[in-house]
Design an enzyme around this catalytic site. Structure first.
Site, PDB file in Angstrom:
ATOM      1  N   HIS A 234      -3.224  -7.305  15.201  1.00  0.00           N
ATOM      2  CA  HIS A 234      -3.129  -8.181  16.373  1.00  0.00           C
ATOM      3  C   HIS A 234      -4.487  -8.383  17.040  1.00  0.00           C
ATOM      4  O   HIS A 234      -5.428  -7.602  16.859  1.00  0.00           O
ATOM      5  CB  HIS A 234      -2.136  -7.603  17.386  1.00  0.00           C
ATOM      6  CG  HIS A 234      -2.567  -6.281  17.958  1.00  0.00           C
ATOM      7  ND1 HIS A 234      -3.548  -6.155  18.924  1.00  0.00           N
ATOM      8  CD2 HIS A 234      -2.139  -5.018  17.707  1.00  0.00           C
ATOM      9  CE1 HIS A 234      -3.708  -4.890  19.242  1.00  0.00           C
ATOM     10  NE2 HIS A 234      -2.869  -4.171  18.512  1.00  0.00           N
ATOM     11  N   GLU A 308       3.770   0.207  16.795  1.00  0.00           N
ATOM     12  CA  GLU A 308       2.622   1.100  16.824  1.00  0.00           C
ATOM     13  C   GLU A 308       3.032   2.559  17.045  1.00  0.00           C
ATOM     14  O   GLU A 308       4.134   2.848  17.528  1.00  0.00           O
ATOM     15  CB  GLU A 308       1.646   0.643  17.919  1.00  0.00           C
ATOM     16  CG  GLU A 308       0.376   1.453  18.068  1.00  0.00           C
ATOM     17  CD  GLU A 308      -0.511   1.483  16.822  1.00  0.00           C
ATOM     18  OE1 GLU A 308      -0.015   1.882  15.751  1.00  0.00           O
ATOM     19  OE2 GLU A 308      -1.702   1.132  16.926  1.00  0.00           O
TER      20      GLU A 308
END
Length: 442
Positions: A234, A308
């Site tokens: 990202h 994550e």
């Protein structure tokens, strides 16, 4: 600053063009296209200072070095010819077209493709040898000699120009020789791979900054006959910029992160993308949505398997704050991450298990002609890539993932072979072959 190694394969040679086996014989020269490839790579390295230049003495590598330095157009040290950079010795096969080799020696060629370390050939004097095993010995000696001349506690930037097989062996030595690693890597003509080395406890700490970067020629290397996955981290968040541990707190992209996602979108706009997945968190899903603006027919699938790592009590904190409360644990996290349980959070093994499982599930759904986009996070991408490279949870610091960086993985056409990390952490779409994205905190 770390010791930086710039590893470059020679440009397109006459034997490459004719699909002939080259090996160690010096029968093949650089083509006009190969010279142009080298000049283009040199131009992309114009602002990168060089402390030393080493090249294989074979003419295709030496000519690449000369054209690269010409294209770079900046002062450079005189190239040093190094026999430790000679290509693999394939004497009995040298000069054969690939079609001739597969017709005349199908069994031996099959061993080379599936179990290359086990291949045995005969020299012209009748003696038997193992080409890749000998090349690995050569690579160990070359790395040892290189690190004596350029210690890891210095800040040299060293250019090395050589060949496909020896470069893969050098990379494997730097990575502590992962299992079946030779077939996990791809090294294209005039590709650039960057390795950063810092002092470690028992051996240098090695980080792959990028692998097989050919963006001076085309956005991505050509796709093979099997499925392809494009893995992206990202874009930047404010916490990345500040160096905070963000983990599973859903911090959005900042404006720079959106511009990074837009640059990745433009970089990939002409690349076939058939399917797409991301983590359920906003920073990767927004990054994926921006990339897919150029692929409006593709539906984004979000999955918790790509979320994550959970940092627990460390989330939202700066490293200095964590050091004040958990100094021993933080030091161990940097030194031996596989031994750490995050306070009220996850282990790297937890992330590894769900990330790799999710990646394998995605890969298994793809048809051979399909390309999938996968957008996730630093730790998630690192665990997936360590698994693909044959590394372990202890090795997560060996892989760099810049914000908005692009990695390509090609599924092997042979089901018995590992997937190939075709290129890793491309960030040239941000204006430099060097990854200058925010490091963030993992």
């Amino acid at each position: 600053m770390p010791l930086r190694l710039l590893l470059v394969r020679h440009g397109l040679s006459s034997f490459n063009q004719e699909r002939r086996i080259q090996g160690r014989d010096d029968l093949s020269g650089l083509t006009d296209e190969g010279h142009e490839q080298a000049r283009r790579l040199g131009a992309s390295l114009a602002e990168v200072p060089l402390s030393a230049v080493y090249t294989s003495p074979l003419q295709r590598a030496a000519s690449t070095t000369a054209s690269l330095l010409e294209g770079r157009g900046a002062p450079a040290p005189e190239p040093i010819f190094d026999d430790g950079l000679l290509e693999v010795d394939l004497e009995p096969w040298s000069g054969l077209r690939l079609s001739e080799l597969t017709e005349r020696h199908p069994e031996a060629y099959g061993v080379w493709k599936r179990q290359p370390l086990e291949l045995q050939l005969n020299h012209s004097d009748g003696s038997t040898y193992k080409p890749l095993a000998e090349l690995m010995d050569q690579a160990r000696g070359t790395i040892d000699a290189l690190l004596k001349r350029h210690p890891v506690d210095g800040d040299d930037t060293v250019l090395v120009v050589a060949h496909n097989a020896i470069l893969r062996c050098l990379m494997l030595v730097l990575l502590n020789e992962p299992d079946n690693g030779f077939r996990r890597l791809r090294v294209d003509n005039t590709s650039l791979s960057i390795f950063n080395l810092r002092p470690g406890e028992d051996r240098p700490q090695v980080q792959i900054e990028c692998l097989n970067n050919t963006t001076h020629l085309a956005p991505l290397p050509p796709k093979g006959a099997a499925a392809r996955l494009i893995l992206v981290r990202h874009g930047e968040t404010d916490w990345n910029k500040e160096g905070r541990f963000q983990g599973q707190i859903d911090i959005p992209l900042n404006d720079h992160g959106r511009s990074q996602a837009s640059a990745a979108r433009d970089f990939l706009q002409d690349i076939q993308i058939d399917r797409a997945w991301s983590s359920t968190m906003s920073r990767p899903s927004e990054t994926a949505s921006i990339i897919l603006e150029r692929h409006p027919s593709v539906t984004l699938i979000k999955t918790d398997g790509l979320v994550e790592i959970g940092h627990g009590l460390w989330e939202g904190k700066l490293e200095s704050e964590i050091n004040a409360g958990w100094s021993d644990l933080l030091a161990r996290w940097k030194r031996a991450p596989e031994t750490v349980q995050m306070p009220e959070g996850e282990t790297i093994q937890d992330v590894w298990a769900r990330s790799v499982r999710t990646w394998q599930e995605i890969a298994s759904t793809l048809k051979p002609d399909e390309t999938a986009l996968v957008v996730a996070h630093d730790a998630v991408n690192k665990t997936i890539l360590c698994d693909l490279l044959g590394l372990t949870p202890a090795d997560i610091w060996a892989v760099k993932q810049g914000n908005g960086g692009v990695t390509v993985v090609d599924i092997a056409g042979d089901p018995g072979q590992p997937a190939v990390v075709t290129c890793l952490n491309l960030t040239s779409h941000f204006g430099s072959v060097i990854d200058r994205t925010a490091a963030g905190a993992l």
